[in-house]
Design a protein around this motif. Structure first.
Motif, PDB file in Angstrom:
ATOM      1  N   LEU A 339       0.827  -1.209   0.000  1.00 40.40           N
ATOM      2  CA  LEU A 339       0.000   0.000   0.000  1.00 40.40           C
ATOM      3  C   LEU A 339       0.861   1.259   0.000  1.00 40.40           C
ATOM      4  CD1 LEU A 339      -2.744  -1.191   2.481  1.00 40.40           C
ATOM      5  CD2 LEU A 339      -3.146  -0.525   0.106  1.00 40.40           C
ATOM      6  N   GLU A 340       2.051   1.196   0.622  1.00 40.95           N
ATOM      7  CA  GLU A 340       2.949   2.348   0.618  1.00 40.95           C
ATOM      8  C   GLU A 340       3.324   2.781  -0.798  1.00 40.95           C
ATOM      9  OE1 GLU A 340       5.863   2.999   4.317  1.00 40.95           O
ATOM     10  OE2 GLU A 340       6.250   1.146   3.218  1.00 40.95           O
ATOM     11  N   ARG A 341       3.291   1.853  -1.720  1.00 43.36           N
ATOM     12  CA  ARG A 341       3.619   2.188  -3.097  1.00 43.36           C
ATOM     13  C   ARG A 341       2.567   3.098  -3.727  1.00 43.36           C
ATOM     14  NH1 ARG A 341       3.295  -1.621  -6.483  1.00 43.36           N
ATOM     15  NH2 ARG A 341       5.089  -1.242  -7.829  1.00 43.36           N
ATOM     16  N   LEU A 342       1.389   3.147  -3.126  1.00 35.92           N
ATOM     17  CA  LEU A 342       0.294   3.958  -3.670  1.00 35.92           C
ATOM     18  C   LEU A 342       0.311   5.376  -3.117  1.00 35.92           C
ATOM     19  CD1 LEU A 342      -2.583   1.325  -3.373  1.00 35.92           C
ATOM     20  CD2 LEU A 342      -0.976   1.682  -5.269  1.00 35.92           C
ATOM     21  N   GLY A 343       0.999   5.604  -2.018  1.00 33.37           N
ATOM     22  CA  GLY A 343       1.040   6.920  -1.395  1.00 33.37           C
ATOM     23  C   GLY A 343       1.292   6.776   0.091  1.00 33.37           C
ATOM     24  N   PRO A 344       1.456   7.890   0.800  1.00 34.20           N
ATOM     25  CA  PRO A 344       1.688   7.834   2.241  1.00 34.20           C
ATOM     26  C   PRO A 344       0.581   7.055   2.961  1.00 34.20           C
ATOM     27  CG  PRO A 344       2.062  10.051   1.407  1.00 34.20           C
ATOM     28  CD  PRO A 344       1.462   9.275   0.274  1.00 34.20           C
ATOM     29  N   VAL A 345       0.983   6.212   3.903  1.00 30.82           N
ATOM     30  CA  VAL A 345       0.038   5.373   4.644  1.00 30.82           C
ATOM     31  C   VAL A 345       0.126   5.707   6.130  1.00 30.82           C
ATOM     32  CG1 VAL A 345      -0.649   3.024   5.247  1.00 30.82           C
ATOM     33  CG2 VAL A 345       0.231   3.515   2.958  1.00 30.82           C
ATOM     34  N   LEU A 346      -0.994   6.038   6.714  1.00 28.23           N
ATOM     35  CA  LEU A 346      -1.092   6.257   8.154  1.00 28.23           C
ATOM     36  C   LEU A 346      -1.732   5.014   8.742  1.00 28.23           C
ATOM     37  CD1 LEU A 346      -0.585   8.391  10.346  1.00 28.23           C
ATOM     38  CD2 LEU A 346      -2.883   9.277   9.910  1.00 28.23           C
ATOM     39  N   THR A 347      -1.014   4.338   9.611  1.00 24.92           N
ATOM     40  CA  THR A 347      -1.425   3.020  10.083  1.00 24.92           C
ATOM     41  C   THR A 347      -2.014   3.092  11.482  1.00 24.92           C
ATOM     42  OG1 THR A 347       0.356   2.040   8.799  1.00 24.92           O
ATOM     43  CG2 THR A 347      -0.662   0.655  10.464  1.00 24.92           C
ATOM     44  N   GLU A 348      -3.212   2.556  11.643  1.00 24.85           N
ATOM     45  CA  GLU A 348      -3.847   2.449  12.950  1.00 24.85           C
ATOM     46  C   GLU A 348      -3.501   1.107  13.610  1.00 24.85           C
ATOM     47  OE1 GLU A 348      -5.251   4.086  15.105  1.00 24.85           O
ATOM     48  OE2 GLU A 348      -6.454   5.732  14.316  1.00 24.85           O
ATOM     49  N   ASP A 349      -3.805   1.005  14.883  1.00 23.55           N
ATOM     50  CA  ASP A 349      -3.445  -0.200  15.650  1.00 23.55           C
ATOM     51  C   ASP A 349      -4.379  -0.329  16.850  1.00 23.55           C
ATOM     52  OD1 ASP A 349      -1.987  -2.346  16.856  1.00 23.55           O
ATOM     53  OD2 ASP A 349      -0.844  -0.904  18.021  1.00 23.55           O
ATOM     54  N   VAL A 350      -5.676  -0.102  16.624  1.00 23.91           N
ATOM     55  CA  VAL A 350      -6.600  -0.164  17.759  1.00 23.91           C
ATOM     56  C   VAL A 350      -6.970  -1.609  18.050  1.00 23.91           C
ATOM     57  CG1 VAL A 350      -7.515   2.142  17.382  1.00 23.91           C
ATOM     58  CG2 VAL A 350      -8.585   0.196  16.220  1.00 23.91           C
TER      59      VAL A 350
END
Length: 482
Positions: A339-350
């Motif tokens: 997914l990082e290849r598609l653009g910046p990724v902000l990852t959640e971890d709830v």
């Protein structure tokens, strides 16, 4: 003298002293090299410019760094492989980053006691491969296990695909060697099967993200190698249906060794990158595994298939092709970098209670619509640990603002459903506000009191989790390590 000039003077002084104290080549000050070791993989988490990066090769190296930094009032940030997703290893301006990657030896394997002693830079999968030669197994397996290190896993109390049955890193740590904020070397925990003397200081350090001490040696508990796994796959038309299946599995009393959720966004991204032929018309795939031996595992797998079908799976079967099953789990591990290849990724971890998984997934879908962003979903669904991945087009500031708002919305909804802001990635920089929202003011103060007691100079990773950057630093007697 301006603050910037004073910081530059301090940076030069600490770098020169470290060069004198440490082996040749251990201290790095080249701006390009330092830049590359100044942050982890957390999108948009702020980071500064260190005075130097030290590639430690021994506990003594770490001690020398901490004691020198105490004398100069310079913060210390420990770093493993840099695979973190919360900004926990991000540098501050003028700090010293201690990289532990070169402390990468497996020091002992004891088959009788079923334990291994390792340095913090040992890669998770390397440890697993090494102990497998003795028919032993180290269960914690974060998706980053081919790259992440045991020290980093300890720092964030990492979990992984197997933790639904086998638990997280804390459940497998027996003893730690730690360099404290005073530059002292201590051992916490024990190698015995049982031990209840004193407070659980080792437990405090695990998951503390380098704010209470720098781990320089880890003794871990091992298990016998499990039986070959039986895999179940189920296709679902919505994440809510998949969430209902997760709840059905729990209600049936099944305890798989893995129960993972991967949506079509992730599968398509992996396929586009690796051409693995994985794309499916299903919106969501659930992957379950049982490692119970023989007919027991097969019977449990059939029960999971029934749970999937009852919950609305469009297709569910036990896998008879081990290569295909491994490819699906490999896709799960590759989802984030794909997914990082598609653009910046902000990852959640709830993490939410299992009974709330369907509702939390539904809320994530509504947040994606409301904030007009793409949210891909992967999850350790079997224990309620969800990883929504907020994907934004490169360079679009408006999309970034919407993603940050969605990030906050997801945290608020997880807390509202009785969950927590992080299940395994840590708090770092990105989740500090969420953590103080989750905990009462009294409990926050208890945490701050622990930090002040164990790191009174606020030297170690200041500004992360609960700690604040120091305004003044008090020097402590350090002895002669030169």
């Amino acid at each position: 003298m301006t603050a910037d000039v004073a910081r530059d003077v301090a940076a030069t002084a600490i770098a020169e002293e470290l060069v004198a104290l440490l082996p040749a080549g251990a201290v790095l000050t080249d701006p390009d090299v330092v830049e590359g070791m100044s942050r982890d993989q957390a999108a948009w988490a702020p980071y500064g410019r260190p005075a130097a990066v030290v590639r430690a090769t021994s506990t003594d190296d770490v001690v020398r760094v901490v004691r020198a930094c105490l004398r100069h009032g310079v913060p210390v940030v420990a770093r493993g492989a840099g695979t973190g997703l919360s900004g926990g290893a991000n540098a501050l301006d003028g700090c010293v980053v201690v990289s532990l990657e070169r402390m990468n030896r497996v020091l002992e394997i004891n088959p009788l006691e079923r334990l291994a002693v390792v340095q913090p830079g040992v890669v998770n999968d390397v440890l697993r491969e090494t102990v497998a030669e003795h028919e032993l197994w180290y269960p914690p397996d974060p998706a980053s296990s081919p790259w992440s290190t045991i020290g980093g896993n300890v720092a964030t109390n990492a979990g992984g695909l197997c933790c639904v049955k086998y638990g997280v890193t804390r459940d497998y740590v027996l003893q730690l060697e730690v360099v404290t904020g005073r530059g002292e070397v201590v051992r916490l925990g024990r190698r015995t099967a049982k031990g209840v003397a004193g407070y659980d200081l080792m437990g405090l350090v695990i998951g503390s993200e380098g704010t209470l001490g720098i781990v320089t040696e880890v003794t871990v508990r091992l298990r016998p190698l499990p039986a070959p796994a039986v895999t179940v796959a189920g296709f679902f038309s919505s994440v809510v249906d998949a969430g209902d299946a997760v709840r059905a599995v729990s209600e049936a009393g099944l305890v798989p060794s893995a129960l993972e959720l991967v949506d079509r966004h992730c599968l398509q991204a992996v396929d586009a990158w690796k051409n693995m032929g994985l794309s499916t018309e299903a919106e969501v795939v659930l992957l379950g595994r049982f490692d119970d031996p023989g007919e027991t595992g097969e019977a449990l797998a059939e029960q999971m298939v029934d749970c999937f079908r009852t919950a609305g799976a469009t297709w569910a079967e036990r896998s008879t092709d081990e290569a295909e099953a491994e490819a699906l789990f490999a896709a799960r591990r590759l989802a984030y970098p794909a997914l990082e290849r598609l653009g910046p990724v902000l990852t959640e971890d709830v993490c939410v209670p299992k009974e709330q998984v369907p509702e939390m997934l539904a809320r994530i879908e509504r947040i994606a619509i409301r904030q007009d962003i793409v949210i891909a979903n992967i999850a350790h669904a079997g224990d309620g640990n969800l990883h929504p991945l907020l994907v934004t087009p490169p360079g679009e500031e408006a999309a970034r603002a919407r993603a940050e708002a969605a990030f906050d919305d997801i945290i608020a909804d997880a807390i509202a459903l009785g969950g927590t802001v992080t299940g395994e990635h840590g708090v770092g920089l990105l989740k500090r506000d969420g953590l103080t929202a989750e905990l009462s003011a009294e409990v926050v103060e208890m945490h701050r009191a622990v930090k002040a007691a164990l790191d009174p100079a606020h030297l170690l990773n200041p500004g992360k989790v609960f700690s604040s950057p120091p305004t003044t630093t008090t020097a402590y007697p350090t002895g002669d390590m030169s």
